[in-house]
Write a protein that holds these residues in place. Structure first.
Motif, PDB file in Angstrom:
ATOM      1  N   SER A  11       0.781  -1.265   0.100  1.00  0.00           N
ATOM      2  CA  SER A  11      -0.069   0.173  -0.086  1.00  0.00           C
ATOM      3  C   SER A  11       1.004   1.223   0.033  1.00  0.00           C
ATOM      4  N   GLN A  12       2.161   1.412   0.457  1.00  0.00           N
ATOM      5  CA  GLN A  12       2.979   2.303   0.718  1.00  0.00           C
ATOM      6  C   GLN A  12       3.513   2.666  -0.547  1.00  0.00           C
ATOM      7  N   ALA A  13       3.603   1.380  -1.427  1.00  0.00           N
ATOM      8  CA  ALA A  13       4.405   1.433  -2.711  1.00  0.00           C
ATOM      9  C   ALA A  13       3.399   2.358  -3.803  1.00  0.00           C
ATOM     10  N   ALA A  14       2.166   2.060  -3.542  1.00  0.00           N
ATOM     11  CA  ALA A  14       1.001   2.468  -4.120  1.00  0.00           C
ATOM     12  C   ALA A  14       1.054   4.031  -4.189  1.00  0.00           C
ATOM     13  N   LEU A  15       1.304   4.691  -3.241  1.00  0.00           N
ATOM     14  CA  LEU A  15       1.438   5.940  -2.989  1.00  0.00           C
ATOM     15  C   LEU A  15       2.347   6.902  -4.008  1.00  0.00           C
ATOM     16  N   ALA A  16       2.053   7.988  -4.334  1.00  0.00           N
ATOM     17  CA  ALA A  16       3.009   8.828  -4.907  1.00  0.00           C
ATOM     18  C   ALA A  16       4.333   9.141  -4.235  1.00  0.00           C
ATOM     19  N   GLU A  17       5.291   9.100  -5.000  1.00  0.00           N
ATOM     20  CA  GLU A  17       6.530   9.351  -4.429  1.00  0.00           C
ATOM     21  C   GLU A  17       7.213  10.478  -4.974  1.00  0.00           C
ATOM     22  N   THR A  18       7.683  11.324  -4.040  1.00  0.00           N
ATOM     23  CA  THR A  18       8.268  12.410  -4.401  1.00  0.00           C
ATOM     24  C   THR A  18       9.928  12.266  -4.365  1.00  0.00           C
ATOM     25  N   ILE A  19      10.708  12.204  -5.717  1.00  0.00           N
ATOM     26  CA  ILE A  19      12.067  12.119  -5.574  1.00  0.00           C
ATOM     27  C   ILE A  19      12.800  13.370  -6.022  1.00  0.00           C
ATOM     28  N   THR A  20      13.860  13.751  -5.093  1.00  0.00           N
ATOM     29  CA  THR A  20      14.530  14.789  -5.450  1.00  0.00           C
ATOM     30  C   THR A  20      15.967  14.392  -5.708  1.00  0.00           C
ATOM     31  N   TYR A  21      16.353  14.770  -6.888  1.00  0.00           N
ATOM     32  CA  TYR A  21      17.625  14.476  -7.649  1.00  0.00           C
ATOM     33  C   TYR A  21      18.640  15.636  -7.387  1.00  0.00           C
ATOM     34  N   ASN A  22      19.937  15.275  -7.075  1.00  0.00           N
ATOM     35  CA  ASN A  22      20.856  16.383  -6.994  1.00  0.00           C
ATOM     36  C   ASN A  22      21.541  16.276  -8.288  1.00  0.00           C
ATOM     37  N   VAL A  23      21.731  17.602  -9.004  1.00  0.00           N
ATOM     38  CA  VAL A  23      22.232  17.697  -9.925  1.00  0.00           C
ATOM     39  C   VAL A  23      23.455  18.748 -10.221  1.00  0.00           C
ATOM     40  N   GLU A  24      24.654  18.079 -10.573  1.00  0.00           N
ATOM     41  CA  GLU A  24      25.859  19.159 -10.492  1.00  0.00           C
ATOM     42  C   GLU A  24      25.755  19.608 -11.994  1.00  0.00           C
ATOM     43  N   GLY A  25      26.422  20.731 -11.757  1.00  0.00           N
ATOM     44  CA  GLY A  25      26.846  21.756 -13.071  1.00  0.00           C
ATOM     45  C   GLY A  25      25.753  22.514 -13.487  1.00  0.00           C
ATOM     46  N   MET A  26      24.812  22.924 -12.870  1.00  0.00           N
ATOM     47  CA  MET A  26      23.726  24.182 -12.951  1.00  0.00           C
ATOM     48  C   MET A  26      24.486  25.246 -12.477  1.00  0.00           C
ATOM     49  N   ILE A  70      16.601   9.522 -15.439  1.00  0.00           N
ATOM     50  CA  ILE A  70      16.796  10.983 -15.310  1.00  0.00           C
ATOM     51  C   ILE A  70      17.948  11.545 -15.747  1.00  0.00           C
ATOM     52  N   GLN A  71      19.093  10.892 -15.541  1.00  0.00           N
ATOM     53  CA  GLN A  71      20.538  11.405 -16.073  1.00  0.00           C
ATOM     54  C   GLN A  71      20.321  11.259 -17.727  1.00  0.00           C
ATOM     55  N   SER A  72      19.693  10.681 -18.274  1.00  0.00           N
ATOM     56  CA  SER A  72      19.715  10.639 -19.804  1.00  0.00           C
ATOM     57  C   SER A  72      18.996  11.620 -20.136  1.00  0.00           C
ATOM     58  N   ALA A  73      17.992  12.135 -19.594  1.00  0.00           N
ATOM     59  CA  ALA A  73      17.119  13.352 -20.023  1.00  0.00           C
ATOM     60  C   ALA A  73      18.029  14.358 -19.534  1.00  0.00           C
ATOM     61  N   VAL A  74      18.747  14.573 -18.271  1.00  0.00           N
ATOM     62  CA  VAL A  74      19.522  15.641 -17.938  1.00  0.00           C
ATOM     63  C   VAL A  74      20.758  16.102 -19.121  1.00  0.00           C
ATOM     64  N   SER A  75      21.185  14.749 -19.380  1.00  0.00           N
ATOM     65  CA  SER A  75      22.245  14.713 -20.407  1.00  0.00           C
ATOM     66  C   SER A  75      21.961  15.471 -21.700  1.00  0.00           C
ATOM     67  N   LYS A  76      20.805  15.364 -22.231  1.00  0.00           N
ATOM     68  CA  LYS A  76      20.298  15.888 -23.176  1.00  0.00           C
ATOM     69  C   LYS A  76      20.386  17.495 -23.052  1.00  0.00           C
ATOM     70  N   ALA A  77      20.076  18.008 -21.892  1.00  0.00           N
ATOM     71  CA  ALA A  77      20.088  19.364 -21.636  1.00  0.00           C
ATOM     72  C   ALA A  77      21.518  19.968 -21.713  1.00  0.00           C
ATOM     73  N   GLY A  78      22.506  19.038 -21.484  1.00  0.00           N
ATOM     74  CA  GLY A  78      23.771  19.636 -21.482  1.00  0.00           C
ATOM     75  C   GLY A  78      24.592  18.720 -20.545  1.00  0.00           C
ATOM     76  N   ASP A  79      25.895  19.392 -20.060  1.00  0.00           N
ATOM     77  CA  ASP A  79      26.821  18.683 -19.311  1.00  0.00           C
ATOM     78  C   ASP A  79      26.509  18.687 -17.958  1.00  0.00           C
ATOM     79  N   TYR A  80      25.432  17.948 -17.363  1.00  0.00           N
ATOM     80  CA  TYR A  80      25.098  17.963 -15.929  1.00  0.00           C
ATOM     81  C   TYR A  80      25.154  16.639 -15.501  1.00  0.00           C
ATOM     82  N   LYS A  81      25.341  16.355 -14.358  1.00  0.00           N
ATOM     83  CA  LYS A  81      25.383  14.962 -13.648  1.00  0.00           C
ATOM     84  C   LYS A  81      24.608  14.807 -12.402  1.00  0.00           C
TER      85      LYS A  81
END
Ligand SMILES: [Cu+2]
Length: 89
Positions: A11-26, A70-81
């Motif tokens: 039941s917890q897995a069914a709840l919406a999750e919020t995920i925060t990704y730390n991105v270097e290079g912005m 997420i990394q793959s999409a971020v990489s399309k934007a530029g040199d971010y990690k």
């Protein structure tokens, strides 16, 4: 006892999750805009925000994103990690 625990887990897995990704290079608002245009337009995004150094997403029910996706999409934007992530309910 074990059954109750696994039911709770499901039941917890069914709840919406919020995920925060730390991105270097912005460095500025246009970095954030570029990343927003690549990450937040992915199919299955419910909520998606990009702030300095962070991408915060909530996938739609039943959708999971991997850090690689997420990394793959971020990489399309530029040199971010993507350097890590935190999940909160
Ligand atoms: Cu910038």
């Amino acid at each position: 006892m074990l059954l109750a625990l696994s039911a709770l887990f499901i039941s917890q897995a069914a709840l919406a999750e919020t995920i925060t990704y730390n991105v270097e290079g912005m460095h500025c608002g246009s970095c954030a805009k570029m990343i927003h245009s690549k990450v937040c337009t992915m199919d299955g995004m419910d909520k998606c925000e990009v702030t300095m150094g962070k991408v915060v997403i909530s996938p739609k029910a039943g959708i999971k994103f991997t850090q690689e996706q997420i990394q793959s999409a971020v990489s399309k934007a530029g040199d971010y990690k993507v350097t890590g992530s935190n999940i909160s309910k």
